[in-house]
Scaffold this motif. Structure first.
Motif, short mmCIF file in Angstrom:
data_model
loop_
_atom_site.label_atom_id
_atom_site.label_comp_id
_atom_site.label_asym_id
_atom_site.label_seq_id
_atom_site.Cartn_x
_atom_site.Cartn_y
_atom_site.Cartn_z
N TYR A 1 19.15 62.54 63.19
CA TYR A 1 19.71 63.28 62.52
C TYR A 1 20.58 62.18 61.30
O TYR A 1 21.78 63.12 60.20
CB TYR A 1 21.42 63.68 63.17
CG TYR A 1 22.08 63.52 64.74
CD1 TYR A 1 21.90 65.48 64.60
CD2 TYR A 1 21.47 63.31 65.59
CE1 TYR A 1 21.09 66.55 65.69
CE2 TYR A 1 21.65 63.95 67.07
CZ TYR A 1 21.53 65.45 67.23
OH TYR A 1 21.56 66.34 68.40
N ALA A 2 18.89 62.41 60.19
CA ALA A 2 19.65 61.69 59.19
C ALA A 2 20.17 62.58 57.68
O ALA A 2 20.97 62.57 56.79
CB ALA A 2 18.27 60.60 58.47
N ASN A 3 19.43 63.93 58.39
CA ASN A 3 19.36 64.85 58.19
C ASN A 3 20.46 66.01 57.53
O ASN A 3 21.65 66.47 56.74
CB ASN A 3 18.98 66.41 58.06
CG ASN A 3 19.07 66.58 58.90
OD1 ASN A 3 19.53 66.42 60.00
ND2 ASN A 3 18.16 67.74 59.25
N ARG A 4 21.67 65.12 58.89
CA ARG A 4 23.35 65.22 58.49
C ARG A 4 24.42 64.64 57.80
O ARG A 4 25.24 64.59 57.79
CB ARG A 4 23.70 65.52 59.62
CG ARG A 4 22.97 66.50 61.14
CD ARG A 4 22.64 67.57 61.03
NE ARG A 4 24.21 67.52 61.13
CZ ARG A 4 25.03 70.01 61.57
NH1 ARG A 4 24.20 70.14 60.95
NH2 ARG A 4 25.92 69.76 61.94
N CYS A 5 23.61 63.69 57.15
CA CYS A 5 24.29 62.04 56.25
C CYS A 5 24.13 62.61 55.05
O CYS A 5 23.08 63.04 55.03
CB CYS A 5 24.16 61.69 56.74
SG CYS A 5 24.17 60.55 58.24
N THR A 6 25.18 62.65 53.78
CA THR A 6 24.72 61.66 52.70
C THR A 6 24.61 61.08 52.26
O THR A 6 24.72 59.61 52.64
CB THR A 6 25.74 62.43 52.03
OG1 THR A 6 27.03 62.34 51.95
CG2 THR A 6 26.15 63.87 52.77
N PRO B 1 14.83 59.24 54.30
CA PRO B 1 15.63 60.43 53.70
C PRO B 1 16.84 61.06 52.86
O PRO B 1 17.25 62.24 52.50
CB PRO B 1 15.50 61.14 55.35
CG PRO B 1 14.25 60.18 56.04
CD PRO B 1 14.95 59.12 55.58
N LEU B 2 17.55 60.13 53.14
CA LEU B 2 18.86 59.97 52.31
C LEU B 2 18.46 60.25 50.90
O LEU B 2 19.01 60.50 50.32
CB LEU B 2 19.66 58.98 52.34
CG LEU B 2 20.19 58.70 53.41
CD1 LEU B 2 21.25 58.10 53.97
CD2 LEU B 2 21.46 59.87 54.21
N VAL B 3 17.83 59.31 50.47
CA VAL B 3 17.50 58.71 49.54
C VAL B 3 17.01 60.37 48.38
O VAL B 3 16.91 60.71 47.34
CB VAL B 3 16.69 57.76 49.18
CG1 VAL B 3 15.81 57.76 46.81
CG2 VAL B 3 17.52 56.14 49.19
N ALA B 4 15.60 61.15 50.10
CA ALA B 4 14.99 61.44 48.96
C ALA B 4 15.51 62.59 49.00
O ALA B 4 15.56 64.21 47.98
CB ALA B 4 13.85 62.01 50.53
N ALA C 1 15.12 48.08 50.75
CA ALA C 1 14.70 49.04 49.86
C ALA C 1 13.38 48.77 49.46
O ALA C 1 12.94 49.81 48.71
CB ALA C 1 15.41 47.83 48.60
N LEU C 2 12.24 47.94 49.87
CA LEU C 2 11.67 47.55 50.04
C LEU C 2 10.75 49.08 50.75
O LEU C 2 9.91 49.57 50.27
CB LEU C 2 10.90 46.37 50.23
CG LEU C 2 10.95 45.42 49.14
CD1 LEU C 2 10.79 43.72 49.60
CD2 LEU C 2 10.19 45.54 47.80
N LEU C 3 11.07 49.42 51.58
CA LEU C 3 10.56 50.15 52.78
C LEU C 3 11.36 51.65 53.13
O LEU C 3 10.07 52.59 53.72
CB LEU C 3 10.31 49.25 54.39
CG LEU C 3 9.54 48.09 54.70
CD1 LEU C 3 10.54 47.71 56.32
CD2 LEU C 3 8.64 48.36 54.36
N HIS C 4 11.95 52.27 51.92
CA HIS C 4 12.53 53.38 52.17
C HIS C 4 11.83 53.83 51.55
O HIS C 4 11.67 55.20 52.20
CB HIS C 4 13.52 53.33 51.37
CG HIS C 4 13.68 53.30 49.54
ND1 HIS C 4 13.35 52.42 48.63
CD2 HIS C 4 14.31 54.94 49.37
CE1 HIS C 4 13.51 52.56 47.37
NE2 HIS C 4 13.56 54.22 47.71
N GLN C 5 10.45 54.15 50.77
CA GLN C 5 9.42 55.05 50.51
C GLN C 5 8.29 55.04 51.36
O GLN C 5 7.46 55.81 51.22
CB GLN C 5 9.15 54.65 48.74
CG GLN C 5 10.12 54.43 48.24
CD GLN C 5 9.56 54.63 46.41
OE1 GLN C 5 9.55 55.79 45.69
NE2 GLN C 5 10.01 53.94 46.27
#
Length: 240
Positions: A105-110, A140-143, A167-171
């Motif tokens: 449900y990451a797409n439900r968060c901001t 997904p939050l950063v994208a 931070a290193l792995l978020h992409q």
């Protein structure tokens, strides 16, 4: 006298009827499935970061599906409540449930979820939860909201190695959408970090991006050989 910065406030789980239902079902489903022998083995494998119930992953995920059956989709408040309440339970499987729930449900968060996410990756931290949260929640939050990349710019310098690893792995899953300059910059900023998990993350992030742009990664590693650890360089070039 040296001044010590106050620790960040621990987010309180917000009220959420959905989280109430999830947690009631979750504890009722997981508790009878516990296996003390498996629990000891799992805890030892994970360096005793937390106690375990001893539920194998396939069985745990099957139980999780029964827990969520018939329940509605959460909003950001529900996600925060479920995650923070799971993180307060001692056994690791509850945190695995929360990480899977947030991944789903990451797409439900901001961007408003970032303080909760920071708490999750820096509390009872180990690679088993942090890596899921980095690639499948922070990413997904950063994208979805590029302005939140400023949070990653802060996390890369965070005193917690696990926030830096996030931070290193978020992409990690961005492929062609990867901000290569930011990735390479992060790698250089933490290249001298003494911890294995940060050095390994540098190599992993670069190796994953090498699937998209091998020439760029090879050129970066060759140019930064005097700064990257042997572990980071070796991991980055493993498949090249």
């Amino acid at each position: 006298m040296r001044r010590v910065s106050p620790a960040p406030a621990v987010p309180a789980p917000p009220g959420s009827p959905l989280a109430d239902a999830v947690l009631t079902r979750l504890v009722a489903a997981y508790t009878p499935a516990a296996d003390p022998v498996r629990a000891q083995v799992a805890a030892a494998y994970m360096k005793h970061v937390a106690p375990f119930l001893g539920i194998p992953t396939p069985e745990r995920r099957a139980l999780s599906r029964t827990v969520l059956a018939g329940l509605g989709r959460p909003d950001e408040r529900d996600c925060a409540a479920v995650a923070l309440r799971c993180w307060r339970l001692p056994e690791r499987e509850y945190q695995y449930f929360a990480a899977d729930y947030l991944r789903r449900y990451a797409n439900r968060c901001t961007s408003g979820f970032l303080p909760v996410l920071h708490h999750l990756v820096t509390t009872v931290p180990w690679w088993d939860t942090v890596d899921v949260l980095a690639a499948h929640v922070a990413g997904p939050l950063v994208a979805a909201d590029p302005a939140t990349v400023r949070a990653m710019d802060r996390w890369i310098d965070d005193p917690s190695l696990w926030a830096a690893r996030t931070a290193l792995l978020h992409q990690l899953r961005y492929k062609e959408a990867t901000d290569a300059d930011r990735l390479f910059g992060y790698c250089l900023r933490r290249a001298d970090h003494p911890d294995f998990f940060v050095r390994k993350a540098i190599g992993w992030a670069l190796r994953e991006y090498a699937r998209t742009d091998p020439a760029a990664v090879r050129e970066f590693v060759e140019g930064a050989r005097d700064r990257l650890s042997p572990l980071s360089a070796r991991e980055a070039l493993k498949n090249l």
